[in-house]
Motif scaffolding. Structure first.
Motif, PDB file in Angstrom:
ATOM      1  N   GLN A  85       0.813  -1.216   0.000  1.00 37.63           N
ATOM      2  CA  GLN A  85       0.000   0.000   0.000  1.00 37.63           C
ATOM      3  C   GLN A  85       0.847   1.267   0.000  1.00 37.63           C
ATOM      4  OE1 GLN A  85      -2.543  -0.389   3.425  1.00 37.63           O
ATOM      5  NE2 GLN A  85      -3.773  -2.042   2.522  1.00 37.63           N
ATOM      6  N   ALA A  86       2.142   1.126  -0.107  1.00 32.27           N
ATOM      7  CA  ALA A  86       3.013   2.306  -0.160  1.00 32.27           C
ATOM      8  C   ALA A  86       2.685   3.133  -1.397  1.00 32.27           C
ATOM      9  CB  ALA A  86       4.476   1.878  -0.177  1.00 32.27           C
ATOM     10  N   SER A  87       2.503   4.415  -1.201  1.00 29.32           N
ATOM     11  CA  SER A  87       2.130   5.310  -2.299  1.00 29.32           C
ATOM     12  C   SER A  87       3.280   6.241  -2.615  1.00 29.32           C
ATOM     13  CB  SER A  87       0.886   6.121  -1.920  1.00 29.32           C
ATOM     14  OG  SER A  87       1.141   6.906  -0.754  1.00 29.32           O
ATOM     15  N   GLY A  88       3.139   6.952  -3.740  1.00 30.79           N
ATOM     16  CA  GLY A  88       4.185   7.890  -4.166  1.00 30.79           C
ATOM     17  C   GLY A  88       5.312   7.139  -4.835  1.00 30.79           C
ATOM     18  N   ILE A  89       6.165   6.546  -4.043  1.00 27.79           N
ATOM     19  CA  ILE A  89       7.246   5.686  -4.538  1.00 27.79           C
ATOM     20  C   ILE A  89       7.039   4.304  -3.918  1.00 27.79           C
ATOM     21  CG2 ILE A  89       9.733   5.306  -4.598  1.00 27.79           C
ATOM     22  CD1 ILE A  89      10.148   8.273  -4.468  1.00 27.79           C
ATOM     23  N   GLN A  90       6.649   3.364  -4.724  1.00 31.73           N
ATOM     24  CA  GLN A  90       6.281   2.043  -4.229  1.00 31.73           C
ATOM     25  C   GLN A  90       7.485   1.114  -4.185  1.00 31.73           C
ATOM     26  OE1 GLN A  90       3.245   0.908  -7.022  1.00 31.73           O
ATOM     27  NE2 GLN A  90       1.674   2.190  -6.066  1.00 31.73           N
ATOM     28  N   PHE A  91       7.271  -0.028  -3.517  1.00 33.60           N
ATOM     29  CA  PHE A  91       8.314  -1.049  -3.449  1.00 33.60           C
ATOM     30  C   PHE A  91       8.258  -1.929  -4.699  1.00 33.60           C
ATOM     31  CE2 PHE A  91       7.729  -0.015   1.056  1.00 33.60           C
ATOM     32  CZ  PHE A  91       9.041   0.166   1.442  1.00 33.60           C
ATOM     33  N   ARG A  92       8.489  -1.303  -5.838  1.00 33.86           N
ATOM     34  CA  ARG A  92       8.495  -2.030  -7.111  1.00 33.86           C
ATOM     35  C   ARG A  92       9.670  -1.535  -7.941  1.00 33.86           C
ATOM     36  NH1 ARG A  92       4.076  -4.743  -9.024  1.00 33.86           N
ATOM     37  NH2 ARG A  92       4.772  -4.208 -11.128  1.00 33.86           N
ATOM     38  N   VAL A  93      10.540  -2.459  -8.291  1.00 27.56           N
ATOM     39  CA  VAL A  93      11.741  -2.081  -9.029  1.00 27.56           C
ATOM     40  C   VAL A  93      11.392  -1.527 -10.399  1.00 27.56           C
ATOM     41  CG1 VAL A  93      13.912  -2.957  -9.977  1.00 27.56           C
ATOM     42  CG2 VAL A  93      13.079  -3.814  -7.784  1.00 27.56           C
ATOM     43  N   THR A 127       4.238  13.418  -0.009  1.00 27.56           N
ATOM     44  CA  THR A 127       4.774  12.071  -0.244  1.00 27.56           C
ATOM     45  C   THR A 127       5.659  11.625   0.908  1.00 27.56           C
ATOM     46  OG1 THR A 127       4.718  12.415  -2.642  1.00 27.56           O
ATOM     47  CG2 THR A 127       6.122  10.659  -1.817  1.00 27.56           C
ATOM     48  N   ALA A 128       6.472  12.547   1.408  1.00 33.83           N
ATOM     49  CA  ALA A 128       7.340  12.216   2.539  1.00 33.83           C
ATOM     50  C   ALA A 128       6.525  11.907   3.792  1.00 33.83           C
ATOM     51  CB  ALA A 128       8.312  13.366   2.811  1.00 33.83           C
ATOM     52  N   MET A 129       5.501  12.705   4.050  1.00 32.85           N
ATOM     53  CA  MET A 129       4.647  12.460   5.205  1.00 32.85           C
ATOM     54  C   MET A 129       3.887  11.141   5.069  1.00 32.85           C
ATOM     55  SD  MET A 129       5.173  14.843   7.422  1.00 32.85           S
ATOM     56  CE  MET A 129       6.889  14.653   6.881  1.00 32.85           C
ATOM     57  N   SER A 130       3.464  10.852   3.868  1.00 33.00           N
ATOM     58  CA  SER A 130       2.769   9.588   3.620  1.00 33.00           C
ATOM     59  C   SER A 130       3.693   8.404   3.867  1.00 33.00           C
ATOM     60  CB  SER A 130       2.231   9.550   2.188  1.00 33.00           C
ATOM     61  OG  SER A 130       1.641   8.283   1.897  1.00 33.00           O
ATOM     62  N   ALA A 131       4.960   8.552   3.500  1.00 32.75           N
ATOM     63  CA  ALA A 131       5.926   7.472   3.724  1.00 32.75           C
ATOM     64  C   ALA A 131       6.145   7.239   5.209  1.00 32.75           C
ATOM     65  CB  ALA A 131       7.244   7.811   3.039  1.00 32.75           C
ATOM     66  N   TYR A 132       6.241   8.326   5.985  1.00 28.81           N
ATOM     67  CA  TYR A 132       6.389   8.166   7.426  1.00 28.81           C
ATOM     68  C   TYR A 132       5.144   7.534   8.050  1.00 28.81           C
ATOM     69  CZ  TYR A 132      10.813  10.655   7.846  1.00 28.81           C
ATOM     70  OH  TYR A 132      12.144  11.018   7.767  1.00 28.81           O
ATOM     71  N   GLN A 133       3.978   7.932   7.574  1.00 24.80           N
ATOM     72  CA  GLN A 133       2.738   7.333   8.083  1.00 24.80           C
ATOM     73  C   GLN A 133       2.682   5.841   7.742  1.00 24.80           C
ATOM     74  OE1 GLN A 133      -0.838   9.050   6.492  1.00 24.80           O
ATOM     75  NE2 GLN A 133      -2.180   7.915   7.869  1.00 24.80           N
ATOM     76  N   HIS A 134       3.115   5.511   6.532  1.00 21.01           N
ATOM     77  CA  HIS A 134       3.129   4.110   6.122  1.00 21.01           C
ATOM     78  C   HIS A 134       4.080   3.301   7.008  1.00 21.01           C
ATOM     79  CE1 HIS A 134       4.872   0.783   3.647  1.00 21.01           C
ATOM     80  NE2 HIS A 134       3.589   0.539   3.454  1.00 21.01           N
ATOM     81  N   THR A 135       5.237   3.878   7.335  1.00 22.46           N
ATOM     82  CA  THR A 135       6.185   3.196   8.215  1.00 22.46           C
ATOM     83  C   THR A 135       5.586   2.939   9.588  1.00 22.46           C
ATOM     84  OG1 THR A 135       8.058   4.215   7.078  1.00 22.46           O
ATOM     85  CG2 THR A 135       8.455   3.347   9.284  1.00 22.46           C
TER      86      THR A 135
END
Length: 229
Positions: A85-93, A127-135
């Protein structure tokens, strides 16, 4: 006249039988009986050993009667779902490079207006805030899983200590190894989520600094003083 003469045959009364004791024959009979008894005891012991062996084999083939693999797989799947569910920059190469370049362009476009630059900066910040929330979401899920892991661990230990055969002991050990592997996977995913958030935030800061320098250069121009014609 001749007198008749009767002849009577006298049979002597039988004398009492005399019992003759043969010590050597008696000893031989006792020895034979003892050997026969020993053979019977050996056969009984052999049958008992075979019965014990069969019981041990049956006990070693008994299954443990429970499986923690299902719950362990389910909780690990929860973490994998959150990672997806990571958004912005996903865990996909295959998509990460393009997504990163869109958020953090390597060149500063002088044709962009201040509003456009502000909009891009705001997108990077969100995007940065979303990444921290996802973490934090991944970490919260792992904490919940640890609580259920404690229950699973107690169950596995109880089954291991009460194992009656080699198969049950091996199955309990495998369950414990599965729990350990699952916890290791969770740690790796948590670290990946945390590093992702830190990397995005650092890239945002670097991009803001680069944009600021480019904007300053554009504002100052060539640096030459204006010379009226």
């Amino acid at each position: 006249m001749l007198a008749s003469v009767s002849t009577t045959t006298l049979v002597p009364a039988p004398a009492d039988a005399i019992i003759v004791f043969d010590p050597s024959n008696y000893s031989q009979n006792v020895l034979t009986a003892a050997r026969t008894l020993q053979q019977i005891n050996n056969q009984i012991q052999s049958l008992q050993n075979q019965a014990t062996s069969l019981l041990n084999q049956a006990r070693n083939l008994e299954t443990i009667g429970f499986s923690e693999l299902g719950p362990l797989t389910a909780t690990l799947q929860q973490i994998q779902t959150l990672m997806g569910q990571a958004s912005g920059i996903q865990f996909r190469v295959d998509t990460m490079k393009n997504q990163f370049q869109q958020l953090f362009p390597s060149s500063f476009s002088q044709l962009m207006t201040n509003a456009q630059r502000a909009n891009q900066a705001n997108t990077r910040y969100r995007t940065a805030m979303s990444a921290y929330q996802h973490t934090m979401t991944v970490q919260a899920q792992i904490v919940e899983n640890v609580q259920s892991d404690a229950t699973s661990l107690n169950t596995i230990i109880a089954k291991s200590q009460g194992a009656s055969g080699a198969l049950q002991a091996a199955q309990a050990t495998n369950q414990l190894l599965a729990l350990t592997a699952k916890q290791q996977f969770q740690i790796e995913q948590m670290v990946a989520a945390q590093y992702r958030a830190q990397a995005i935030d650092q890239a945002r800061r670097d991009q803001a600094e680069s944009d600021g320098q480019a904007a300053t250069t554009k504002f100052l121009g060539s640096g030459s003083a204006y010379t009226p014609q």
